[in-house]
Design a protein around this motif. Structure first.
Motif, PDB file in Angstrom:
ATOM      1  N   LEU A   1       0.836  -1.200   0.000  1.00 40.35           N
ATOM      2  CA  LEU A   1       0.000   0.000   0.000  1.00 40.35           C
ATOM      3  C   LEU A   1       0.870   1.249   0.000  1.00 40.35           C
ATOM      4  O   LEU A   1       0.583   2.216  -0.718  1.00 40.35           O
ATOM      5  CB  LEU A   1      -0.920  -0.028   1.215  1.00 40.35           C
ATOM      6  CG  LEU A   1      -1.975   1.071   1.294  1.00 40.35           C
ATOM      7  CD1 LEU A   1      -2.937   0.962   0.123  1.00 40.35           C
ATOM      8  CD2 LEU A   1      -2.722   0.977   2.610  1.00 40.35           C
ATOM      9  N   HIS A   2       1.933   1.225   0.769  1.00 41.96           N
ATOM     10  CA  HIS A   2       2.878   2.342   0.807  1.00 41.96           C
ATOM     11  C   HIS A   2       3.499   2.564  -0.574  1.00 41.96           C
ATOM     12  O   HIS A   2       3.602   3.701  -1.047  1.00 41.96           O
ATOM     13  CB  HIS A   2       3.954   2.064   1.855  1.00 41.96           C
ATOM     14  CG  HIS A   2       5.028   3.081   1.922  1.00 41.96           C
ATOM     15  ND1 HIS A   2       4.819   4.350   2.409  1.00 41.96           N
ATOM     16  CD2 HIS A   2       6.335   3.036   1.551  1.00 41.96           C
ATOM     17  CE1 HIS A   2       5.943   5.039   2.341  1.00 41.96           C
ATOM     18  NE2 HIS A   2       6.873   4.260   1.824  1.00 41.96           N
ATOM     19  N   GLN A   3       3.920   1.501  -1.236  1.00 41.43           N
ATOM     20  CA  GLN A   3       4.489   1.596  -2.572  1.00 41.43           C
ATOM     21  C   GLN A   3       3.476   2.150  -3.568  1.00 41.43           C
ATOM     22  O   GLN A   3       3.817   2.978  -4.421  1.00 41.43           O
ATOM     23  CB  GLN A   3       4.976   0.229  -3.035  1.00 41.43           C
ATOM     24  CG  GLN A   3       6.186  -0.268  -2.299  1.00 41.43           C
ATOM     25  CD  GLN A   3       6.536  -1.685  -2.681  1.00 41.43           C
ATOM     26  OE1 GLN A   3       5.715  -2.427  -3.232  1.00 41.43           O
ATOM     27  NE2 GLN A   3       7.764  -2.095  -2.364  1.00 41.43           N
ATOM     28  N   PHE A   4       2.241   1.702  -3.464  1.00 43.01           N
ATOM     29  CA  PHE A   4       1.190   2.197  -4.357  1.00 43.01           C
ATOM     30  C   PHE A   4       0.998   3.703  -4.200  1.00 43.01           C
ATOM     31  O   PHE A   4       0.919   4.434  -5.183  1.00 43.01           O
ATOM     32  CB  PHE A   4      -0.121   1.458  -4.075  1.00 43.01           C
ATOM     33  CG  PHE A   4      -1.298   2.053  -4.795  1.00 43.01           C
ATOM     34  CD1 PHE A   4      -1.475   1.854  -6.150  1.00 43.01           C
ATOM     35  CD2 PHE A   4      -2.217   2.826  -4.106  1.00 43.01           C
ATOM     36  CE1 PHE A   4      -2.558   2.416  -6.817  1.00 43.01           C
ATOM     37  CE2 PHE A   4      -3.292   3.388  -4.753  1.00 43.01           C
ATOM     38  CZ  PHE A   4      -3.471   3.181  -6.115  1.00 43.01           C
ATOM     39  N   PHE A   5       0.931   4.172  -2.957  1.00 38.20           N
ATOM     40  CA  PHE A   5       0.709   5.599  -2.732  1.00 38.20           C
ATOM     41  C   PHE A   5       1.901   6.444  -3.181  1.00 38.20           C
ATOM     42  O   PHE A   5       1.722   7.553  -3.682  1.00 38.20           O
ATOM     43  CB  PHE A   5       0.374   5.872  -1.271  1.00 38.20           C
ATOM     44  CG  PHE A   5      -1.035   5.526  -0.917  1.00 38.20           C
ATOM     45  CD1 PHE A   5      -2.092   5.919  -1.713  1.00 38.20           C
ATOM     46  CD2 PHE A   5      -1.307   4.788   0.219  1.00 38.20           C
ATOM     47  CE1 PHE A   5      -3.394   5.599  -1.393  1.00 38.20           C
ATOM     48  CE2 PHE A   5      -2.608   4.460   0.550  1.00 38.20           C
ATOM     49  CZ  PHE A   5      -3.659   4.869  -0.259  1.00 38.20           C
ATOM     50  N   ILE A   6       3.106   5.944  -2.999  1.00 34.64           N
ATOM     51  CA  ILE A   6       4.286   6.678  -3.474  1.00 34.64           C
ATOM     52  C   ILE A   6       4.253   6.808  -4.986  1.00 34.64           C
ATOM     53  O   ILE A   6       4.461   7.899  -5.535  1.00 34.64           O
ATOM     54  CB  ILE A   6       5.584   5.991  -3.006  1.00 34.64           C
ATOM     55  CG1 ILE A   6       5.800   6.225  -1.520  1.00 34.64           C
ATOM     56  CG2 ILE A   6       6.786   6.505  -3.786  1.00 34.64           C
ATOM     57  CD1 ILE A   6       6.999   5.501  -0.964  1.00 34.64           C
ATOM     58  N   LEU A   7       3.994   5.722  -5.677  1.00 37.51           N
ATOM     59  CA  LEU A   7       3.967   5.761  -7.136  1.00 37.51           C
ATOM     60  C   LEU A   7       2.764   6.541  -7.657  1.00 37.51           C
ATOM     61  O   LEU A   7       2.853   7.245  -8.661  1.00 37.51           O
ATOM     62  CB  LEU A   7       3.991   4.347  -7.706  1.00 37.51           C
ATOM     63  CG  LEU A   7       5.279   3.568  -7.444  1.00 37.51           C
ATOM     64  CD1 LEU A   7       5.146   2.150  -7.952  1.00 37.51           C
ATOM     65  CD2 LEU A   7       6.467   4.270  -8.066  1.00 37.51           C
TER      66      LEU A   7
ATOM     67  N   ARG B   1      12.587   4.744  -6.641  1.00 38.34           N
ATOM     68  CA  ARG B   1      13.611   4.329  -5.665  1.00 38.34           C
ATOM     69  C   ARG B   1      13.017   4.204  -4.258  1.00 38.34           C
ATOM     70  O   ARG B   1      13.318   3.257  -3.533  1.00 38.34           O
ATOM     71  CB  ARG B   1      14.759   5.313  -5.680  1.00 38.34           C
ATOM     72  CG  ARG B   1      15.938   4.853  -4.894  1.00 38.34           C
ATOM     73  CD  ARG B   1      17.184   5.589  -5.298  1.00 38.34           C
ATOM     74  NE  ARG B   1      18.271   5.260  -4.405  1.00 38.34           N
ATOM     75  CZ  ARG B   1      19.254   4.439  -4.712  1.00 38.34           C
ATOM     76  NH1 ARG B   1      19.286   3.866  -5.890  1.00 38.34           N
ATOM     77  NH2 ARG B   1      20.210   4.201  -3.848  1.00 38.34           N
ATOM     78  N   HIS B   2      12.156   5.154  -3.868  1.00 41.36           N
ATOM     79  CA  HIS B   2      11.515   5.067  -2.554  1.00 41.36           C
ATOM     80  C   HIS B   2      10.543   3.884  -2.495  1.00 41.36           C
ATOM     81  O   HIS B   2      10.442   3.224  -1.455  1.00 41.36           O
ATOM     82  CB  HIS B   2      10.771   6.355  -2.222  1.00 41.36           C
ATOM     83  CG  HIS B   2      11.634   7.424  -1.660  1.00 41.36           C
ATOM     84  ND1 HIS B   2      12.362   7.282  -0.512  1.00 41.36           N
ATOM     85  CD2 HIS B   2      11.891   8.680  -2.106  1.00 41.36           C
ATOM     86  CE1 HIS B   2      13.034   8.382  -0.267  1.00 41.36           C
ATOM     87  NE2 HIS B   2      12.769   9.254  -1.232  1.00 41.36           N
ATOM     88  N   ALA B   3       9.829   3.643  -3.575  1.00 40.82           N
ATOM     89  CA  ALA B   3       8.883   2.521  -3.580  1.00 40.82           C
ATOM     90  C   ALA B   3       9.617   1.181  -3.554  1.00 40.82           C
ATOM     91  O   ALA B   3       9.101   0.209  -3.019  1.00 40.82           O
ATOM     92  CB  ALA B   3       7.982   2.597  -4.802  1.00 40.82           C
ATOM     93  N   GLY B   4      10.824   1.150  -4.119  1.00 43.06           N
ATOM     94  CA  GLY B   4      11.589  -0.094  -4.146  1.00 43.06           C
ATOM     95  C   GLY B   4      12.291  -0.415  -2.848  1.00 43.06           C
ATOM     96  O   GLY B   4      12.741  -1.542  -2.653  1.00 43.06           O
ATOM     97  N   ALA B   5      12.397   0.559  -1.964  1.00 48.44           N
ATOM     98  CA  ALA B   5      13.059   0.305  -0.677  1.00 48.44           C
ATOM     99  C   ALA B   5      12.167  -0.585   0.173  1.00 48.44           C
ATOM    100  O   ALA B   5      10.999  -0.304   0.396  1.00 48.44           O
ATOM    101  CB  ALA B   5      13.336   1.620   0.037  1.00 48.44           C
ATOM    102  N   GLN B   6      12.725  -1.677   0.641  1.00 46.66           N
ATOM    103  CA  GLN B   6      11.935  -2.641   1.381  1.00 46.66           C
ATOM    104  C   GLN B   6      11.701  -2.247   2.834  1.00 46.66           C
ATOM    105  O   GLN B   6      10.651  -2.499   3.387  1.00 46.66           O
ATOM    106  CB  GLN B   6      12.625  -4.012   1.346  1.00 46.66           C
ATOM    107  CG  GLN B   6      12.678  -4.615  -0.035  1.00 46.66           C
ATOM    108  CD  GLN B   6      11.289  -4.886  -0.589  1.00 46.66           C
ATOM    109  OE1 GLN B   6      10.373  -5.234   0.143  1.00 46.66           O
ATOM    110  NE2 GLN B   6      11.123  -4.698  -1.893  1.00 46.66           N
TER     111      GLN B   6
END
Length: 102
Positions: free
Chosen positions: A6-12, A58-63
């Motif tokens: 969900l965090h990755q989705f919102f960043i992208l 890059r932020h979305a790819g950070a685990q």
């Protein structure tokens, strides 16, 4: 849905309104260049657009959600370039408007 996903989705997803705004600025600068005949280098607006896209990926790819120095530096550089371009466009448009009034 997992919290990280969900965090990755919102960043992208947040990049798309930013990209639309930057494209709008690009079109304004292009229109002003055609209207006034002054060189506005409207294509330089693509640099912050691409840079902010890379930062988002890059932020979305950070685990683990750690602070990323490279992404922060690219973000600051893109922001400074964008600030320079917007202030330059504003000053040119404002100076042209003052010439037309007098």
């Amino acid at each position: 849905m997992e919290t990280n996903a969900l965090h990755q989705f919102f960043i992208l997803f947040a990049w798309f309104p930013l990209a639309a705004f930057l494209l709008l600025l690009l079109l304004v600068a292009r229109f002003y260049q055609r209207f006034s005949g002054e060189q506005m280098y409207f294509w330089l607006y693509l640099i912050p657009l691409v840079a902010f896209g890379l930062v988002s990926v890059r932020h979305a790819g950070a685990q683990d959600g750690r602070w990323d120095l490279i992404a922060s530096l690219v973000s600051v550089l893109a922001g400074l370039i964008l600030l320079f371009l917007v202030v330059r466009l504003y000053r040119h448009m404002r100076a042209h408007g003052e010439e037309a009034e007098s």
